[in-house]
Design an enzyme around this catalytic site. Structure first.
Site, PDB file in Angstrom:
ATOM      1  N   CYS A   2       0.859  -1.173   0.000  1.00 23.54           N
ATOM      2  CA  CYS A   2       0.000   0.000   0.000  1.00 23.54           C
ATOM      3  C   CYS A   2       0.907   1.239   0.000  1.00 23.54           C
ATOM      4  O   CYS A   2       1.858   1.324   0.764  1.00 23.54           O
ATOM      5  CB  CYS A   2      -0.940   0.090   1.185  1.00 23.54           C
ATOM      6  SG  CYS A   2      -2.175  -1.198   1.205  1.00 23.54           S
ATOM      7  N   ARG A  27       4.320  -0.531  -4.579  1.00 24.07           N
ATOM      8  CA  ARG A  27       3.950  -1.012  -3.240  1.00 24.07           C
ATOM      9  C   ARG A  27       2.630  -1.755  -3.240  1.00 24.07           C
ATOM     10  O   ARG A  27       2.241  -2.357  -2.230  1.00 24.07           O
ATOM     11  CB  ARG A  27       3.864   0.166  -2.265  1.00 24.07           C
ATOM     12  CG  ARG A  27       5.149   0.934  -2.102  1.00 24.07           C
ATOM     13  CD  ARG A  27       4.954   2.098  -1.175  1.00 24.07           C
ATOM     14  NE  ARG A  27       4.666   1.647   0.169  1.00 24.07           N
ATOM     15  CZ  ARG A  27       5.581   1.350   1.077  1.00 24.07           C
ATOM     16  NH1 ARG A  27       6.846   1.475   0.779  1.00 24.07           N
ATOM     17  NH2 ARG A  27       5.228   0.943   2.270  1.00 24.07           N
ATOM     18  N   TRP A  73      -2.666  -2.765  -1.827  1.00 22.86           N
ATOM     19  CA  TRP A  73      -2.362  -4.192  -1.936  1.00 22.86           C
ATOM     20  C   TRP A  73      -3.298  -4.858  -0.926  1.00 22.86           C
ATOM     21  O   TRP A  73      -3.143  -4.672   0.283  1.00 22.86           O
ATOM     22  CB  TRP A  73      -0.902  -4.456  -1.572  1.00 22.86           C
ATOM     23  CG  TRP A  73      -0.477  -5.870  -1.794  1.00 22.86           C
ATOM     24  CD1 TRP A  73      -0.004  -6.417  -2.953  1.00 22.86           C
ATOM     25  CD2 TRP A  73      -0.463  -6.924  -0.819  1.00 22.86           C
ATOM     26  NE1 TRP A  73       0.282  -7.746  -2.763  1.00 22.86           N
ATOM     27  CE2 TRP A  73       0.012  -8.085  -1.467  1.00 22.86           C
ATOM     28  CE3 TRP A  73      -0.831  -7.019   0.524  1.00 22.86           C
ATOM     29  CZ2 TRP A  73       0.151  -9.303  -0.813  1.00 22.86           C
ATOM     30  CZ3 TRP A  73      -0.690  -8.236   1.177  1.00 22.86           C
ATOM     31  CH2 TRP A  73      -0.200  -9.360   0.509  1.00 22.86           C
ATOM     32  N   ASN A  99      -2.189   2.317   5.570  1.00 23.55           N
ATOM     33  CA  ASN A  99      -1.257   1.272   5.148  1.00 23.55           C
ATOM     34  C   ASN A  99      -0.944   0.449   6.386  1.00 23.55           C
ATOM     35  O   ASN A  99      -0.455   0.985   7.375  1.00 23.55           O
ATOM     36  CB  ASN A  99       0.018   1.925   4.585  1.00 23.55           C
ATOM     37  CG  ASN A  99       1.130   0.922   4.328  1.00 23.55           C
ATOM     38  OD1 ASN A  99       0.873  -0.264   4.182  1.00 23.55           O
ATOM     39  ND2 ASN A  99       2.362   1.403   4.277  1.00 23.55           N
ATOM     40  N   GLY A 100      -1.257  -0.848   6.349  1.00 24.70           N
ATOM     41  CA  GLY A 100      -0.992  -1.700   7.510  1.00 24.70           C
ATOM     42  C   GLY A 100      -2.194  -2.602   7.761  1.00 24.70           C
ATOM     43  O   GLY A 100      -3.059  -2.760   6.896  1.00 24.70           O
ATOM     44  N   GLU A 484      17.274 -18.469  -5.638  1.00 23.67           N
ATOM     45  CA  GLU A 484      16.963 -17.111  -6.082  1.00 23.67           C
ATOM     46  C   GLU A 484      16.511 -17.107  -7.543  1.00 23.67           C
ATOM     47  O   GLU A 484      15.559 -16.405  -7.905  1.00 23.67           O
ATOM     48  CB  GLU A 484      18.193 -16.217  -5.855  1.00 23.67           C
ATOM     49  CG  GLU A 484      18.088 -14.796  -6.354  1.00 23.67           C
ATOM     50  CD  GLU A 484      16.936 -13.974  -5.763  1.00 23.67           C
ATOM     51  OE1 GLU A 484      16.269 -14.425  -4.829  1.00 23.67           O
ATOM     52  OE2 GLU A 484      16.696 -12.877  -6.291  1.00 23.67           O
ATOM     53  N   LYS A 488      12.887 -15.771  -8.860  1.00 22.48           N
ATOM     54  CA  LYS A 488      12.735 -14.730  -9.891  1.00 22.48           C
ATOM     55  C   LYS A 488      11.792 -15.221 -10.986  1.00 22.48           C
ATOM     56  O   LYS A 488      10.922 -14.490 -11.428  1.00 22.48           O
ATOM     57  CB  LYS A 488      14.086 -14.360 -10.528  1.00 22.48           C
ATOM     58  CG  LYS A 488      15.040 -13.539  -9.690  1.00 22.48           C
ATOM     59  CD  LYS A 488      14.654 -12.099  -9.476  1.00 22.48           C
ATOM     60  CE  LYS A 488      13.826 -11.919  -8.244  1.00 22.48           C
ATOM     61  NZ  LYS A 488      14.478 -11.768  -6.987  1.00 22.48           N
ATOM     62  N   GLU A 491       8.115 -15.322  -9.805  1.00 19.76           N
ATOM     63  CA  GLU A 491       7.537 -13.990  -9.614  1.00 19.76           C
ATOM     64  C   GLU A 491       7.171 -13.318 -10.923  1.00 19.76           C
ATOM     65  O   GLU A 491       6.145 -12.655 -11.021  1.00 19.76           O
ATOM     66  CB  GLU A 491       8.573 -13.069  -8.942  1.00 19.76           C
ATOM     67  CG  GLU A 491       8.801 -13.333  -7.494  1.00 19.76           C
ATOM     68  CD  GLU A 491       9.879 -12.394  -6.967  1.00 19.76           C
ATOM     69  OE1 GLU A 491       9.551 -11.575  -6.113  1.00 19.76           O
ATOM     70  OE2 GLU A 491      11.028 -12.474  -7.420  1.00 19.76           O
ATOM     71  N   HIS A 507      16.777 -37.242  -4.363  1.00 23.60           N
ATOM     72  CA  HIS A 507      15.941 -37.657  -3.233  1.00 23.60           C
ATOM     73  C   HIS A 507      14.476 -37.306  -3.458  1.00 23.60           C
ATOM     74  O   HIS A 507      13.699 -37.254  -2.517  1.00 23.60           O
ATOM     75  CB  HIS A 507      16.452 -37.025  -1.937  1.00 23.60           C
ATOM     76  CG  HIS A 507      17.846 -37.445  -1.614  1.00 23.60           C
ATOM     77  ND1 HIS A 507      18.166 -38.723  -1.201  1.00 23.60           N
ATOM     78  CD2 HIS A 507      19.023 -36.782  -1.710  1.00 23.60           C
ATOM     79  CE1 HIS A 507      19.475 -38.808  -1.029  1.00 23.60           C
ATOM     80  NE2 HIS A 507      20.012 -37.641  -1.337  1.00 23.60           N
ATOM     81  N   LYS A 606       6.027  -4.524  -3.388  1.00 22.98           N
ATOM     82  CA  LYS A 606       7.346  -4.298  -2.808  1.00 22.98           C
ATOM     83  C   LYS A 606       7.120  -3.866  -1.361  1.00 22.98           C
ATOM     84  O   LYS A 606       6.050  -3.343  -1.043  1.00 22.98           O
ATOM     85  CB  LYS A 606       8.003  -3.167  -3.599  1.00 22.98           C
ATOM     86  CG  LYS A 606       9.465  -3.078  -3.396  1.00 22.98           C
ATOM     87  CD  LYS A 606      10.197  -3.436  -4.650  1.00 22.98           C
ATOM     88  CE  LYS A 606      11.675  -3.407  -4.452  1.00 22.98           C
ATOM     89  NZ  LYS A 606      12.293  -4.591  -5.016  1.00 22.98           N
TER      90      LYS A 606
HETATM   91  C1  F6R Z   1      11.755 -11.030  -4.363  1.00 23.58           C
HETATM   92  C2  F6R Z   1      11.466  -9.972  -3.440  1.00 23.58           C
HETATM   93  C3  F6R Z   1      10.996 -10.328  -2.076  1.00 23.58           C
HETATM   94  C4  F6R Z   1      11.782  -9.529  -1.035  1.00 23.58           C
HETATM   95  C5  F6R Z   1      11.210  -9.780   0.369  1.00 23.58           C
HETATM   96  C6  F6R Z   1      12.014  -9.073   1.438  1.00 23.58           C
HETATM   97  O1  F6R Z   1      12.130 -10.556  -5.617  1.00 23.58           O
HETATM   98  O2  F6R Z   1      11.600  -8.822  -3.754  1.00 23.58           O
HETATM   99  O3  F6R Z   1      11.097 -11.690  -1.848  1.00 23.58           O
HETATM  100  O4  F6R Z   1      13.118  -9.894  -1.108  1.00 23.58           O
HETATM  101  O5  F6R Z   1       9.891  -9.354   0.415  1.00 23.58           O
HETATM  102  O6  F6R Z   1      12.000  -7.704   1.237  1.00 23.58           O
HETATM  103  P1  F6R Z   1      13.071  -6.756   1.909  1.00 23.58           P
HETATM  104  O7  F6R Z   1      14.385  -7.109   1.356  1.00 23.58           O
HETATM  105  O8  F6R Z   1      12.627  -5.381   1.516  1.00 23.58           O
HETATM  106  O9  F6R Z   1      12.995  -6.996   3.379  1.00 23.58           O
END
Ligand code: F6R
Length: 611
Positions: A2, A27, A73, A99-100, A484, A488, A491, A507, A606
């Site tokens: 948000c 966000r 969000w 937001n929250g 990772e 990626k 996502e 396994h 984000k």
């Molecule tokens: C993946 C991604 C998320 C963040 C996670 C932690 O591409 O962006 O998995 O890594 O939400 O976020 P931060 O690093 O901001 O604590």
């Protein structure tokens, strides 16, 4: 998670808010809305991206010098027009964005329902707003006072901003657990979840602390705590340029951020690592160097991509510093009553510095006597502020929702800390230390070389874009890179992908292998290389398609793989900073080839400020 924006001052509020919402859209982007006061209280909200709200408002009267805006969000209530913010109170006079999460909203809602309130949305926000209004009316008190009383009864996290039709010269805001920045202009104020909507108007900002409330007029900012005591606003100067939050000629922020990595890693090393003298200067770490050296254990606490950086760091710290390292998902760590002893060192890793789970996990650990080091990207963020010390990653604003440049910067910072501690502790010889320092210094240039593979990777993306599953395999330092890479891809392209230690495949996951399954191996030349080649053979024997990230001249891998991506050689400790980059590009190009919005993947946001 948000985004909130608000404005009060001589300018037209709507264009400021709209631009700010676009900047904060990373966000959350399932719906958005604005409330503007111009005699009437006009609230406009719309499901979908901010552009859809903008389109809806073409030709509407949006004239106003005070307003609030929100990009959502969804937590409570599905994404639709009704649940979008701002919400309006029962009297129709107050509007609020939030937001929250209000955890005890259900109890409050029951009380309000008994009093005859009705609700237009399914949100916790509308409950809080009516709770505030109810207090205001019952106590015949100013809005500020009602907000203070209400917030003392709230469990959860919030930033709220309210406007009141009866007081069109005032914004009221408060924060606990979610981020809030106030920009101070000349007879004007800007409010936002981060500095990006503010930066082009003013560089003077105040980061509001938890349990603080602000009463804001165009020419006045009054900051109080929830005990109604005045606080002195601590004004800081933003160290950020507008260009850093624009696409700069790239089609997407994600691509821009992938390509920025030679520079961001360089920025992260600059002023700290001196390859000539072999010194590493990190003042935050130096302050706690003795405690780190003598720690019985280090616990890395993080989420998502940052957690993967923690996993790489586990291998590096154990190798170079001979300290026991545990890597914890913050969301588990915060709830499971972990054993924390005084003197334990917790390293919190976070791009945003606002991730709710990480924040609460370190608050808990700190209260039990642990030392908290923050490895954080956003300057002035909550995790940075609560940490005892730490090191910023200096990657600049990361706007693409999928984390890319923040990850490599986290690896660079964590590696420097491990090198410094290992060398000072004596677990790392001077010769090896100097070799690694020099190699680390050369990483930005090697990253540039990896990026030359972009066209080749784009072709591979076309070839493999229709896969329904993918497996990512690596060993040692590159096992977390496999995780990772899979994250990626999930996502950005919505293809199901799993990362595994290559040897673990037999396994269970090997049952998935057939001619339709692409298996991405990180097969750079390290101490595991021979073993990885055997694992590759096992996949080939079952007709899986092998894509291998290799070093130049690796004929054995070339002979086995269907496709290869070449990255420069590096010490195995540093190789994740190179091997992760083709995987970022592969995810980007597959997502793009499938026609998805790579900067704003579905369901994601984000800065995850809810638990
Ligand atoms: C993946 C991604 C998320 C963040 C996670 C932690 O591409 O962006 O998995 O890594 O939400 O976020 P931060 O690093 O901001 O604590």
């Amino acid at each position: 998670m948000c985004g909130i924006v608000a404005y009060i001052g001589p300018r037209e509020a709507y264009p400021v808010i709209l631009k700010g919402l676009k900047r904060l859209e990373y966000r959350g982007y399932d719906s958005s809305g604005v409330a503007l006061l111009n005699g009437d209280l006009n609230v406009y909200k719309k499901k979908g991206k901010v552009a859809e709200l903008e389109e809806m408002l073409v030709g509407k009267d949006v004239h106003s010098n005070i307003g609030i805006g929100h990009t959502r969000w969804a937590t409570h209530g599905e994404p639709n027009d009704r649940n979008a913010h701002p919400h309006i109170s029962a009297s129709g006079k107050l509007a609020m964005i939030h937001n929250g999460i209000i955890e005890n909203y259900s109890q409050l809602k029951q009380d309000l329902l008994r009093k005859g309130y009705t609700f237009k949305s399914d949100t916790d926000t509308e409950v809080l707003l009516n709770f505030i209004e109810d207090i205001k009316e019952n106590n015949e008190c100013p809005l500020e006072e009602a907000v203070r009383i209400a917030l003392k009864r709230i469990v959860g996290a919030y930033v709220i901003v309210l406007i009141d039709q009866e007081h069109p010269d005032t914004l009221i805001t408060a924060r606990k657990g979610s981020p809030l920045v106030i920009g101070i202009g000349k007879n004007e104020h800007f409010l936002a979840s981060d500095a990006s909507p503010i930066i082009e108007y003013t560089k003077e900002v105040v980061y509001v602390n938890d349990y603080e409330l602000a009463i804001i007029k165009a020419d006045e900012l009054i900051l109080k705590n929830l005990g109604n005591e005045r606080q002195t606003p601590f004004i800081t100067k933003l160290d950020m340029e507008l260009a850093a939050i624009e696409k700069g000629g790239y089609d997407h922020f994600m691509l821009k951020e992938i390509f920025e990595q030679p520079q961001t890693i360089h920025d992260c090393l600059r002023g700290r690592l001196d390859a000539e003298s072999g010194s590493i200067t990190m003042s935050g770490v130096t302050k706690y160097a003795e405690q780190i050296k003598n720690a019985n254990r280090i616990v890395m606490v993080a989420c998502g991509t940052s957690w993967h950086a923690g996993l790489v760091a586990e291998y590096i710290f154990e190798e170079l510093c001979r300290i026991n390292v545990e890597v914890e998902y913050a969301s588990e760590f915060r709830y499971r009553n972990p054993v924390i002893n005084k003197g334990d060192v917790i390293i919190a890793i976070s791009q945003s510095g606002e991730t709710a789970d990480t924040l609460v996990a370190i608050e808990n650990a700190k209260s039990k006597g642990a030392i908290i080091l923050g490895v954080v990207n956003v300057v002035g963020s909550s995790i940075a502020r609560i940490s005892d010390a730490g090191a910023y990653t200096h990657a600049g604003p990361e706007i693409g929702v999928a984390s890319t440049k923040a990850f490599t910067a986290q690896l660079a910072v964590l590696t420097m800390i491990a090198l410094k501690i290992g060398y000072e502790k004596g677990t790392l010889s001077q010769e090896r230390y100097l070799q690694l320092v020099r190699e680390l210094d050369a990483i930005p240039e090697k990253v540039s070389t990896v990026l030359l593979q972009a066209e080749n990777i784009k072709k591979l993306a076309e070839k493999y874009k229709d896969a329904s599953n993918c497996l990512y395999l690596g060993r040692g330092y590159n096992f977390p890179v496999a995780l990772e890479g899979a994250l990626k891809l999930k996502e950005i392209s919505y293809i199901h992908a799993e990362g595994y230690p290559a040897a673990e495949m037999k396994h269970g996951p090997i049952a998935l292998v057939d001619e339709a399954l692409p298996v991405i191996f990180i097969a750079t030349k390290d101490s595991y290389h021979e073993k990885v080649l055997s694992n590759m053979q096992e996949i080939k024997a079952r007709k899986g398609k092998v894509i291998a990230i290799i070093n130049e001249g690796d004929e054995q891998s070339i002979a086995l793989a269907d496709d290869v991506i070449v990255v420069p050689e590096a010490d195995e400790i540093l190789s994740p900073m190179l091997s992760c980059i083709p995987l970022q590009l592969l995810a980007y190009h597959i997502g793009l080839a499938k026609g998805f919005d790579v900067d704003k993947p579905r369901n994601l946001a984000k800065s995850v400020t809810v638990e």
